[in-house]
Design a protein around this motif. Structure first.
Motif, PDB file in Angstrom:
ATOM      1  N   PRO A  79       0.814  -1.221   0.000  1.00 15.97           N
ATOM      2  CA  PRO A  79       0.000   0.000   0.000  1.00 15.97           C
ATOM      3  C   PRO A  79       0.851   1.278   0.000  1.00 15.97           C
ATOM      4  N   ARG A  86       2.258   1.726  -3.583  1.00 12.26           N
ATOM      5  CA  ARG A  86       1.174   2.145  -4.477  1.00 12.26           C
ATOM      6  C   ARG A  86       0.844   3.628  -4.268  1.00 12.26           C
ATOM      7  N   GLN A  92       0.790  -1.348  -9.001  1.00 16.53           N
ATOM      8  CA  GLN A  92       1.150  -0.988  -7.630  1.00 16.53           C
ATOM      9  C   GLN A  92       2.603  -0.533  -7.524  1.00 16.53           C
TER      10      GLN A  92
END
Length: 364
Positions: free
Chosen positions: A283, A286, A316
């Motif tokens: 995350p 990304r 990502q």
């Protein structure tokens, strides 16, 4: 077509695929000098078919080593030892090779991991550590010395000198280590940086040394060779360095010519609370990729070819870095290419190993 095995340009450096061998400390140097272990370790990884290999963190000064056994690149002796290893490796591999340059700061003077990694006193072969502020990593560690402005200048010069040595060695890329709780990360995080001068306080001040060192390394390293930065996107501690600050740093680095961001996390505080699982840092990669146009490298429990392929297909990250997975399986890129129907480079001495089920796997 497999995205993992498509070419990638980082700055002006062309990679034949998007598999990066991440820097992995080996704690096997002698007074900073590369040894026969490095010749064996780097030699077989250089035959793996990955697109890029980044050597383990090399300390820019002796006091910047994590352990007494860390690799260094701070004088003629350490440079010559690494040159001998690289000359042998490059006889048989055309893989681009970079190096990570770092300084451990308050996390220096530690024992090797397989002996617990604890702080070493002077009587145990350790030394005085330094940091942005006189705050130890662990309460049981000796107090680090807060760096003066002139000492910060000396650290900056050490990075410059090591970058010049890296170029002389024929290395293709430099990665500045600003992650995992080491010195540059210590300046970034308000948990470890409580200075009241131009290197502390505001986000702009805490980022200053990273941006200064990047500019100086970029100035002395040839423009056709990339310079990137590895960051910890978060400390995983409330009130510490976090993703929003990492986004600001990444954009500031891009604005001054950084060629890529390598996104890791953690390492600054023993109070970190990390929910570790496959791709747990994705995350962060990304989010950063959405804010910058330079390549973003993702790392962290990426172990399976299909997983790596999905990361790229879903946008990502631009490349994936493997560390422990590559140690466990030094031919990981071969096996990934076989699973994904791609081709991979391999030395001709090994072409006979190509399984019948995947004839044409190896590039000739």
């Amino acid at each position: 077509m497999s995205q993992l095995f498509t070419p990638l340009k980082i700055g002006k450096l062309s990679l034949e695929n998007r598999i990066v061998i991440a820097p992995m400390c080996q704690y096997s140097a002698e007074q900073g000098k590369a040894t026969a272990w490095h010749r064996i370790h780097l030699g077989h990884l250089a035959l793996s078919g990955a697109g890029l290999m980044i050597l383990e963190a090399a300390a820019v000064e002796a006091a910047g080593r994590i352990t007494p056994q860390d690799l260094g690149l701070w004088d003629d002796t350490t440079e010559q030892a690494l040159a001998a290893v690289l000359n042998d490796v490059k006889q048989y591999s055309a893989m681009p090779i970079g190096i990570q340059l770092g300084h451990a700061g308050r996390k220096a003077s530690s024992d090797v991991p397989w002996r617990g990694g604890g702080f070493l006193s002077a009587a145990q072969g350790g030394w005085q550590t330094s940091a942005p502020s006189a705050l130890p990593f662990h309460p049981a560690d000796a107090q680090p010395q807060a760096l003066s402005l002139s000492e910060i200048d000396a650290v900056r010069q050490a990075f410059i000198d090591s970058a010049i040595r890296a170029d002389r060695l024929g290395l293709d890329l430099i990665e500045i280590h600003a992650a995992h709780g080491y010195l540059l990360h210590q300046f970034l995080s308000p948990l470890s940086n409580q200075r009241e001068d131009r290197y502390g306080g505001s986000l702009e001040n805490r980022m200053r040394i990273v941006l200064e060192i990047f500019r100086e390394v970029r100035r002395v390293f040839p423009i056709n060779k990339p310079v990137g930065v590895r960051i910890s996107a978060t400390d995983w501690v409330d009130g510490g360095w976090d993703l929003s600050q990492s986004l600001a740093l990444s954009k500031a680095l891009e604005a001054i010519g950084c060629d890529y961001i390598h996104v890791s996390s953690g390492g600054l505080s023993p109070q970190q609370k990390i929910d570790v699982g496959p791709g747990y840092q994705l995350p962060f990669a990304r989010a950063i990729k959405q804010q910058v146009t330079i390549p973003v490298i993702a790392v962290g429990l990426i172990t399976q070819p299909a997983q790596a392929e999905a990361i790229l297909q879903e946008g990502q990250a631009d490349a994936v870095a493997l560390a422990r997975a590559m140690l466990y399986d030094p031919r990981w890129p071969w096996h990934a290419a076989a699973q994904l129907g791609a081709k991979v480079s391999a030395p001709p001495q090994y072409w006979r190993s190509e399984p019948h089920a995947v004839k044409g796997l190896f590039k000739s």
